[in-house]
Design an enzyme around this catalytic site. Structure first.
Site, PDB file in Angstrom:
ATOM      1  N   LYS A  44       0.791  -1.228   0.000  1.00  0.00           N
ATOM      2  CA  LYS A  44       0.000   0.000   0.000  1.00  0.00           C
ATOM      3  C   LYS A  44       0.828   1.286   0.000  1.00  0.00           C
ATOM      4  O   LYS A  44       0.271   2.375  -0.106  1.00  0.00           O
ATOM      5  CB  LYS A  44      -1.000  -0.012   1.161  1.00  0.00           C
ATOM      6  CG  LYS A  44      -1.977  -1.159   1.113  1.00  0.00           C
ATOM      7  CD  LYS A  44      -2.838  -1.223  -0.136  1.00  0.00           C
ATOM      8  CE  LYS A  44      -3.749  -0.065  -0.296  1.00  0.00           C
ATOM      9  NZ  LYS A  44      -4.967  -0.398  -1.079  1.00  0.00           N
ATOM     10  N   ASP A  45       2.158   1.177   0.047  1.00  0.00           N
ATOM     11  CA  ASP A  45       2.971   2.379  -0.152  1.00  0.00           C
ATOM     12  C   ASP A  45       2.716   2.961  -1.543  1.00  0.00           C
ATOM     13  O   ASP A  45       2.761   4.177  -1.746  1.00  0.00           O
ATOM     14  CB  ASP A  45       4.464   2.044  -0.056  1.00  0.00           C
ATOM     15  CG  ASP A  45       4.918   1.822   1.373  1.00  0.00           C
ATOM     16  OD1 ASP A  45       4.074   1.806   2.272  1.00  0.00           O
ATOM     17  OD2 ASP A  45       6.136   1.651   1.575  1.00  0.00           O
TER      18      ASP A  45
END
Ligand SMILES: Cc1ncc(COP(=O)(O)O)c(C=O)c1O
Ligand SMILES: CC(=O)OC[C@H](N)C(=O)O
Length: 346
Positions: A44-45
């Site tokens: 999810k970065d």
């Protein structure tokens, strides 16, 4: 690249790791994309970076502005590290059922954490809806303004995977990828990677690996949005077609029980040195099913979303697993089969 201008340059370009047992079991080459190696330690970065960059490009974010999001944790961690690097603040709304390890990671990043009871999406106090209203109300009073990241229905999330994850997979398999599969939280990873890969070759097959308690397996397999059972996995499990999933149609749909995913995740620790979270177990179980359906000789890629230490108190905790009636790995909490040679000292 070995010299970065900031931590943001360390997002993405993760390696593909051959999953040896899964490959040998199926006669396919099954690879996991090591998203746990991102600086915020999850896939999810990428969403965090692309959502914030998109808001900047649209002129929605002022210096010192606040980014508000409803998240199972990992998106909040990604947003916080990007926001801190670029001079913004984060306010994170998280269901209180999510792991303490993810909440701690958010606190360490300096995010303001608002824990709320986990209630269904149709309830106005669901964490996603509440975060949207909170962003609106902060925007009215805070001098630098606030935005709602809105990962579920903001397609900057999916677009990030079209231009990074899919391109990296295509490049790193020398264009030999035949199948891609993963689970859905927002759908950004699955729909975005699928879209990007299909642009390279319409022959690449796409699968969805859905946990129990989610409704998308029944939707794609039987045309009926219906959930059954439950899962201890976090960050995945969707009950609606988010904007990120619009226009997406998988070639294969699978429903994966926790027991099947956990067995894979536990064996990976002792056999391949990979300690991963539950959604990675669901993904690899899905990759194995896809490989069996496609037949030997294919190259299949899935996502290794985050590290197992984010769930140490849950999926790697024998008491928690026993309470849920799930398998407990033999190597946790065992007694050594050797003596420790302490010397007696007065
Ligand atoms: C551990 C984990 N796996 C999978 C996902 C799902 O990714 P997506 O939201 O792109 O569907 C998430 C979402 O953050 C996650 O935290
Ligand atoms: C449960 C869910 O869909 O979470 C969305 C996303 N994976 C997050 O961690 O925020």
């Amino acid at each position: 690249m070995s010299r970065y201008n900031s931590i943001l340059d360390a997002i993405g370009n993760t390696p593909l790791i051959r999953l040896n047992r899964a490959s040998e079991e199926t006669g396919c080459e099954i690879y996991g994309k090591a998203e746990f190696l991102n600086p915020g330690q999850s896939v999810k970065d990428r969403a965090g970076l692309f959502i914030i960059r998109d808001a900047e490009e649209k002129g929605l974010l002022e210096p010192g502005g606040i980014i508000v999001e409803g998240t199972a944790g990992n998106t909040g961690i990604g947003l916080s590290l990007v926001a801190n690097t670029l001079g913004y603040r984060t306010v994170i709304v998280i269901p209180d059922t999510q792991s303490e390890e993810k909440k701690d990671a958010l606190r360490l990043m300096g995010a303001e954490l608002i824990e709320v009871p986990a209630v269904p999406y149709k309830n106005p106090n669901n964490y996603v809806k509440l975060s949207g209203r909170l962003a609106e109300s902060i925007a009215k009073t805070h001098p630098s303004g606030a935005i709602w990241a809105n990962q579920f229905d903001n397609v900057a999330n999916r677009d990030g995977h079209v231009v990074t994850t899919a391109e990296e997979i295509w490049h790193d398999t020398d264009g030999e990828v035949d199948g891609f599969i993963c689970a859905v939280g927002t759908g950004g990873t699955l729909a975005g990677t699928a879209l990007g890969l299909k642009r390279h070759s319409g022959h690449i097959k796409i699968g969805i690996a859905d946990p129990m308690g989610a409704a998308l397996y029944n939707f794609y397999a039987h045309g009926e949005m219906r959930a059954e059972g439950s899962s201890i996995t976090e960050g995945i499990g969707q009950g609606r077609v988010t904007a990120n999933l619009e226009g997406f149609e998988p070639d294969f749909a699978y429903q994966i029980p926790d027991g099947e995913a956990l067995k894979i995740a536990f064996d990976l620790v002792t056999e391949e040195g990979l300690c991963l979270g539950g959604s990675s177990g669901i993904n690899i179980a899905g990759a194995i099913r896809l490989a069996k359906d496609m037949g030997p000789g294919h190259t299949i890629v899935t996502i290794l979303c985050d590290y197992g230490n984010r769930y140490q108190s849950k999926m790697f905790n024998p008491a928690f697993l026993k309470e849920k009636g799930l398998p407990v790995p033999e190597w946790i909490g065992g007694t050594p089969d050797f003596e420790v040679p302490f010397e007696k000292v007065d």
